[in-house]
Design a protein around this motif. Sequence first.
Motif, PDB file in Angstrom:
ATOM      1  N   UNK A  90      14.285   5.506 -13.065  1.00 56.68           N
ATOM      2  CA  UNK A  90      14.028   4.247 -12.762  1.00 56.68           C
ATOM      3  C   UNK A  90      12.653   4.050 -12.585  1.00 56.68           C
ATOM      4  N   UNK A  91      11.746   4.973 -12.851  1.00 57.45           N
ATOM      5  CA  UNK A  91      10.220   4.633 -13.227  1.00 57.45           C
ATOM      6  C   UNK A  91      10.121   3.503 -14.213  1.00 57.45           C
ATOM      7  N   UNK A  92       9.334   2.645 -13.862  1.00 55.12           N
ATOM      8  CA  UNK A  92       9.008   1.442 -14.700  1.00 55.12           C
ATOM      9  C   UNK A  92       8.119   0.546 -13.901  1.00 55.12           C
ATOM     10  N   UNK A  93       7.697  -0.538 -14.810  1.00 58.07           N
ATOM     11  CA  UNK A  93       7.124  -1.691 -14.027  1.00 58.07           C
ATOM     12  C   UNK A  93       8.301  -2.605 -13.926  1.00 58.07           C
ATOM     13  N   UNK A  94       8.188  -3.078 -12.515  1.00 55.86           N
ATOM     14  CA  UNK A  94       9.311  -4.138 -12.213  1.00 55.86           C
ATOM     15  C   UNK A  94       8.906  -5.393 -12.355  1.00 55.86           C
ATOM     16  N   UNK A  95       9.729  -6.449 -12.699  1.00 58.70           N
ATOM     17  CA  UNK A  95       9.196  -7.799 -12.841  1.00 58.70           C
ATOM     18  C   UNK A  95      10.425  -8.795 -12.254  1.00 58.70           C
ATOM     19  N   UNK A  96       9.974  -9.874 -11.630  1.00 62.16           N
ATOM     20  CA  UNK A  96      10.716 -10.899 -11.136  1.00 62.16           C
ATOM     21  C   UNK A  96      10.566 -12.118 -12.178  1.00 62.16           C
ATOM     22  N   UNK A  97      11.788 -13.044 -12.137  1.00 64.87           N
ATOM     23  CA  UNK A  97      11.572 -14.151 -13.035  1.00 64.87           C
ATOM     24  C   UNK A  97      12.602 -15.102 -12.294  1.00 64.87           C
ATOM     25  N   UNK A  98      12.483 -16.516 -13.078  1.00 67.72           N
ATOM     26  CA  UNK A  98      13.463 -17.597 -12.502  1.00 67.72           C
ATOM     27  C   UNK A  98      14.218 -17.881 -13.727  1.00 67.72           C
ATOM     28  N   UNK A  99      15.218 -18.567 -13.371  1.00 68.00           N
ATOM     29  CA  UNK A  99      16.212 -19.351 -14.383  1.00 68.00           C
ATOM     30  C   UNK A  99      17.088 -20.505 -13.606  1.00 68.00           C
ATOM     31  N   UNK A 100      17.482 -21.260 -14.167  1.00 71.94           N
ATOM     32  CA  UNK A 100      18.139 -22.593 -13.515  1.00 71.94           C
ATOM     33  C   UNK A 100      19.464 -22.100 -12.927  1.00 71.94           C
ATOM     34  N   UNK A 101      20.032 -21.078 -13.434  1.00 76.69           N
ATOM     35  CA  UNK A 101      21.302 -20.532 -12.840  1.00 76.69           C
ATOM     36  C   UNK A 101      21.499 -18.968 -13.207  1.00 76.69           C
ATOM     37  N   UNK A 102      22.283 -18.480 -12.430  1.00 76.21           N
ATOM     38  CA  UNK A 102      22.393 -16.953 -12.804  1.00 76.21           C
ATOM     39  C   UNK A 102      22.636 -16.734 -14.239  1.00 76.21           C
ATOM     40  N   UNK A 103      21.991 -16.060 -15.224  1.00 78.02           N
ATOM     41  CA  UNK A 103      22.127 -15.622 -16.433  1.00 78.02           C
ATOM     42  C   UNK A 103      22.350 -14.109 -16.608  1.00 78.02           C
ATOM     43  N   UNK A 104      23.532 -13.660 -16.918  1.00 75.31           N
ATOM     44  CA  UNK A 104      23.787 -12.450 -17.273  1.00 75.31           C
ATOM     45  C   UNK A 104      23.261 -11.910 -18.408  1.00 75.31           C
ATOM     46  N   UNK A 105      22.183 -11.115 -18.638  1.00 76.16           N
ATOM     47  CA  UNK A 105      21.804 -10.709 -19.927  1.00 76.16           C
ATOM     48  C   UNK A 105      21.207  -9.455 -20.087  1.00 76.16           C
ATOM     49  N   UNK A 106      21.210  -8.665 -21.149  1.00 77.17           N
ATOM     50  CA  UNK A 106      20.810  -7.478 -21.177  1.00 77.17           C
ATOM     51  C   UNK A 106      19.078  -7.154 -20.914  1.00 77.17           C
ATOM     52  N   UNK A 107      18.217  -8.182 -21.335  1.00 78.29           N
ATOM     53  CA  UNK A 107      16.875  -7.862 -21.382  1.00 78.29           C
ATOM     54  C   UNK A 107      16.187  -8.834 -20.560  1.00 78.29           C
ATOM     55  N   UNK A 108      16.722  -9.741 -20.070  1.00 76.38           N
ATOM     56  CA  UNK A 108      16.112 -10.840 -19.068  1.00 76.38           C
ATOM     57  C   UNK A 108      15.253 -11.914 -19.947  1.00 76.38           C
ATOM     58  N   UNK A 109      15.329 -11.753 -21.018  1.00 80.01           N
ATOM     59  CA  UNK A 109      14.411 -12.577 -21.894  1.00 80.01           C
ATOM     60  C   UNK A 109      14.837 -14.278 -21.626  1.00 80.01           C
ATOM     61  N   UNK A 110      15.873 -14.576 -21.403  1.00 81.37           N
ATOM     62  CA  UNK A 110      16.181 -15.963 -21.016  1.00 81.37           C
ATOM     63  C   UNK A 110      15.731 -16.420 -19.656  1.00 81.37           C
ATOM     64  N   UNK A 111      15.204 -15.673 -18.907  1.00 86.11           N
ATOM     65  CA  UNK A 111      14.439 -15.997 -17.779  1.00 86.11           C
ATOM     66  C   UNK A 111      12.978 -16.300 -18.033  1.00 86.11           C
ATOM     67  N   UNK A 112      12.224 -17.040 -17.026  1.00 90.58           N
ATOM     68  CA  UNK A 112      10.883 -17.692 -17.151  1.00 90.58           C
ATOM     69  C   UNK A 112      10.133 -17.469 -15.871  1.00 90.58           C
ATOM     70  N   UNK A 113       8.838 -17.819 -16.121  1.00 94.87           N
ATOM     71  CA  UNK A 113       7.893 -17.743 -15.270  1.00 94.87           C
ATOM     72  C   UNK A 113       7.584 -16.155 -14.462  1.00 94.87           C
ATOM     73  N   UNK A 114       7.463 -15.376 -15.564  1.00 99.02           N
ATOM     74  CA  UNK A 114       7.423 -13.779 -15.015  1.00 99.02           C
ATOM     75  C   UNK A 114       6.270 -13.700 -14.327  1.00 99.02           C
ATOM     76  N   UNK A 115       6.376 -12.724 -13.308  1.00106.32           N
ATOM     77  CA  UNK A 115       5.144 -12.248 -12.560  1.00106.32           C
ATOM     78  C   UNK A 115       4.366 -11.188 -13.485  1.00106.32           C
ATOM     79  N   UNK A 116       3.183 -10.557 -12.737  1.00107.90           N
ATOM     80  CA  UNK A 116       2.608  -9.442 -13.434  1.00107.90           C
ATOM     81  C   UNK A 116       3.285  -8.056 -13.418  1.00107.90           C
ATOM     82  N   UNK A 117       4.199  -7.955 -12.389  1.00105.34           N
ATOM     83  CA  UNK A 117       4.871  -6.990 -12.257  1.00105.34           C
ATOM     84  C   UNK A 117       4.362  -5.833 -11.383  1.00105.34           C
TER      85      UNK A 117
END
Length: 124
Positions: A90-117
């Motif tokens: 589980x060691x990693x940099x963790x990020x949050x991001x936004x989307x207009x609705x729940x998008x099921x994705x493998x990478x999260x690339x469809x999300x926006x406004x990423x934080x710095x982690x």
Amino acid sequence: QVQLVESGGGLVQAGGSLRLSCAASGRTFSSYAMGWSRQAPGKEREFLAAISRTGGRTYYADSVKGRFTISRDNAKNTVYLQMNSLKPEDTAVYYCATAPYVIVTTTGNEYSNWGQGTQVTVSS
């Protein structure tokens, strides 16, 4: 546009727990679905969890299902990721991001406004 700031990462032993927070600026937080992703060195970003605008719907990747819990407090403009039974992988940099609705994705690339982690390190 919303700005996101993650916090709560750190060093923990395997089997331990951490709770990550993602604080959002602005008054539109409740209009976004939110997601958490992580990226380990040399690996592609991995999407972990998402929560709908009201919190009524959640999604988890198989790798964290049963161990991680996503939640949100719209009054505090904050989304959380409770992580239990942590493993060295589980060691990693963790990020949050936004989307207009729940998008099921493998990478999260469809999300926006990423934080710095925020860095999470799990020792064996």
